[in-house]
Design a protein around this motif. Structure first.
Motif, PDB file in Angstrom:
ATOM      1  N   SER A  77      14.393 -45.658  -1.030  1.00  0.00           N
ATOM      2  CA  SER A  77      14.877 -45.107  -2.575  1.00  0.00           C
ATOM      3  C   SER A  77      14.988 -43.558  -2.319  1.00  0.00           C
ATOM      4  CB  SER A  77      13.673 -45.436  -3.341  1.00  0.00           C
ATOM      5  OG  SER A  77      13.547 -46.600  -3.708  1.00  0.00           O
ATOM      6  N   LEU A  78      14.368 -42.956  -1.413  1.00  0.00           N
ATOM      7  CA  LEU A  78      14.546 -41.658  -1.163  1.00  0.00           C
ATOM      8  C   LEU A  78      15.816 -41.292  -0.369  1.00  0.00           C
ATOM      9  CD1 LEU A  78      13.374 -38.523  -1.019  1.00  0.00           C
ATOM     10  CD2 LEU A  78      12.058 -39.104   0.937  1.00  0.00           C
ATOM     11  N   ALA A  79      16.121 -42.198   0.416  1.00  0.00           N
ATOM     12  CA  ALA A  79      17.316 -42.131   1.199  1.00  0.00           C
ATOM     13  C   ALA A  79      18.569 -42.304   0.268  1.00  0.00           C
ATOM     14  CB  ALA A  79      17.472 -43.101   2.202  1.00  0.00           C
ATOM     15  N   LEU A  80      18.303 -43.147  -0.854  1.00  0.00           N
ATOM     16  CA  LEU A  80      19.292 -43.457  -1.709  1.00  0.00           C
ATOM     17  C   LEU A  80      19.468 -42.253  -2.620  1.00  0.00           C
ATOM     18  CD1 LEU A  80      21.251 -45.283  -2.861  1.00  0.00           C
ATOM     19  CD2 LEU A  80      19.448 -46.204  -4.366  1.00  0.00           C
ATOM     20  N   ILE A  81      18.461 -41.611  -3.230  1.00  0.00           N
ATOM     21  CA  ILE A  81      19.018 -40.349  -4.149  1.00  0.00           C
ATOM     22  C   ILE A  81      19.097 -39.166  -3.334  1.00  0.00           C
ATOM     23  CG2 ILE A  81      16.937 -41.367  -5.737  1.00  0.00           C
ATOM     24  CD1 ILE A  81      15.227 -39.223  -4.724  1.00  0.00           C
ATOM     25  N   ARG A  82      18.959 -39.104  -2.019  1.00  0.00           N
ATOM     26  CA  ARG A  82      19.512 -38.000  -1.499  1.00  0.00           C
ATOM     27  C   ARG A  82      21.050 -38.017  -1.165  1.00  0.00           C
ATOM     28  NH1 ARG A  82      14.380 -36.850   3.006  1.00  0.00           N
ATOM     29  NH2 ARG A  82      13.143 -35.429   1.436  1.00  0.00           N
ATOM     30  N   VAL A 104       4.365 -38.113 -17.994  1.00  0.00           N
ATOM     31  CA  VAL A 104       5.349 -38.366 -17.008  1.00  0.00           C
ATOM     32  C   VAL A 104       5.201 -38.022 -15.561  1.00  0.00           C
ATOM     33  CG1 VAL A 104       7.869 -37.463 -16.488  1.00  0.00           C
ATOM     34  CG2 VAL A 104       7.194 -37.646 -18.924  1.00  0.00           C
ATOM     35  N   TYR A 105       5.524 -38.814 -14.683  1.00  0.00           N
ATOM     36  CA  TYR A 105       4.901 -38.591 -13.348  1.00  0.00           C
ATOM     37  C   TYR A 105       6.124 -38.774 -12.617  1.00  0.00           C
ATOM     38  CZ  TYR A 105       0.396 -39.855 -15.220  1.00  0.00           C
ATOM     39  OH  TYR A 105      -0.765 -39.926 -16.294  1.00  0.00           O
ATOM     40  N   PHE A 106       6.323 -37.831 -11.316  1.00  0.00           N
ATOM     41  CA  PHE A 106       7.112 -38.103 -10.337  1.00  0.00           C
ATOM     42  C   PHE A 106       7.004 -39.359  -9.628  1.00  0.00           C
ATOM     43  CE2 PHE A 106       7.644 -33.555 -10.847  1.00  0.00           C
ATOM     44  CZ  PHE A 106       9.019 -33.325 -10.762  1.00  0.00           C
ATOM     45  N   VAL A 107       8.044 -40.195  -9.305  1.00  0.00           N
ATOM     46  CA  VAL A 107       7.808 -41.229  -8.267  1.00  0.00           C
ATOM     47  C   VAL A 107       8.710 -41.050  -7.081  1.00  0.00           C
ATOM     48  CG1 VAL A 107       8.511 -43.871  -8.136  1.00  0.00           C
ATOM     49  CG2 VAL A 107       8.137 -42.635 -10.391  1.00  0.00           C
ATOM     50  N   ILE A 108       9.775 -40.311  -7.289  1.00  0.00           N
ATOM     51  CA  ILE A 108      10.467 -39.908  -5.821  1.00  0.00           C
ATOM     52  C   ILE A 108      11.113 -38.691  -6.222  1.00  0.00           C
ATOM     53  CG2 ILE A 108      12.408 -40.802  -4.048  1.00  0.00           C
ATOM     54  CD1 ILE A 108      12.208 -43.375  -5.102  1.00  0.00           C
ATOM     55  N   ASP A 109      11.359 -37.831  -5.405  1.00  0.00           N
ATOM     56  CA  ASP A 109      11.963 -36.328  -5.299  1.00  0.00           C
ATOM     57  C   ASP A 109      12.702 -36.110  -3.995  1.00  0.00           C
ATOM     58  OD1 ASP A 109      12.716 -33.832  -5.962  1.00  0.00           O
ATOM     59  OD2 ASP A 109      10.721 -32.951  -5.581  1.00  0.00           O
ATOM     60  N   SER A 110      14.046 -35.870  -4.160  1.00  0.00           N
ATOM     61  CA  SER A 110      14.683 -35.514  -3.175  1.00  0.00           C
ATOM     62  C   SER A 110      14.627 -34.325  -2.496  1.00  0.00           C
ATOM     63  CB  SER A 110      16.540 -35.629  -3.823  1.00  0.00           C
ATOM     64  OG  SER A 110      16.763 -34.607  -4.422  1.00  0.00           O
TER      65      SER A 110
END
Length: 280
Positions: A77-82, A104-110
């Protein structure tokens, strides 16, 4: 001493042209700024909506804390959003957030810097647009600032997210300001051109009106000093030309009247001489 006619005409024409051109220029400038802002917001919102459909929220359930960064689903997922962020150079960050229990919480951050938000980290700067983003695509109505900087962001719910997950896209405020600065530069150049046009237009019009007046003043002074023969030549095609023609006619008639008076004076002197001769 009051203002001369030329200065009054210059100021009146200058202000009139400046008012018209300034009003038109201001309208187009404000329209361009609003159009640019709306275009950026529309792009953020539509890009977020596409990104939301590219990710399946059902796969992100296991990602809850910083320790879950080792999970394969997190890495994918990280590779996808980046990769999504790389498709648009205007974007600074792409991230996924989870809404649970009013928080609200972070799940993935690029973000690839040490300031990257870990999964499970709470995000406290909740805007109205962000909260709407869990239900439908939305975008900030202005630039907001948090610990990562100043941004305008777009949001959209993830596929199968059921109002719990969203994807967010951040555009840096300096990029937005750069685009607006280009519009301001064009607006400033247009305003400067309008001022220059107003000055030139006003000088030409005021000179066109005052030149015949100055020539008439000079001719009146010449007539007063005994030089009535010269004519004023003006071809303006308006009332000033008619005024000059009337003045020339008056000057010619005055010259003829002076000639007749001089002839009458000489005749009178001649008759007087003859009378004196007869008397003698």
């Amino acid at each position: 001493m009051g203002l001369s006619i030329r200065r009054k005409l210059f100021l009146s024409h200058f202000l009139a042209v400046l008012l018209v051109s300034g009003s038109v220029g201001s309208y187009f400038y404000l329209t361009a700024v609003r159009s640019l802002t709306e275009n950026i917001q529309a792009r953020l919102e539509s890009t977020a909506a596409l990104a939301g459909q590219a990710m399946d929220a059902a796969e992100l359930g296991p990602i809850r804390s910083a320790a879950d960064r080792a999970l394969p689903v997190y890495e994918r997922s990280l590779a996808l959003i980046r990769s999504l962020g790389l498709t648009n150079p205007d974007l600074a960050f792409v991230y996924v957030m989870r809404h649970s229990g009013g928080r609200v919480y972070f799940v993935i951050d690029s973000d690839d810097s040490p300031e990257q938000a870990a999964p499970g980290r709470e995000y406290t700067e909740r805007t109205a647009a962000l909260l709407r983003g869990f239900q439908r695509p939305s975008v900030d109505d202005q630039v907001y600032t948090d610990e990562w900087g100043a941004f305008m962001s777009g949001y959209a719910p993830l596929r199968n997210g059921n109002g719990e997950y969203l994807v967010g896209l951040d555009m840096r405020a300096d990029e937005l300001r750069r685009k607006l600065s280009a519009v301001r530069t064009a607006g400033g150049a247009s305003l400067a051109a309008s001022v220059l046009l107003a000055v030139l237009f006003s000088r030409v019009l005021s000179a066109k009106v005052t030149k015949p007046v100055r020539m008439l003043i000079a001719r009146c002074r010449a007539i007063a000093k005994g030089d009535p023969d010269q004519q004023v030549q003006i071809r303006s095609g308006d009332e000033l030309e008619e005024l000059v023609e009337a003045f020339n006619t008056m000057s010619q008639e005055l010259t003829e009247s002076r000639a007749q008076a001089e002839e009458a004076r000489r005749s009178l002197e001649h008759a007087r001489d003859l009378l004196e001769l007869r008397v003698a």
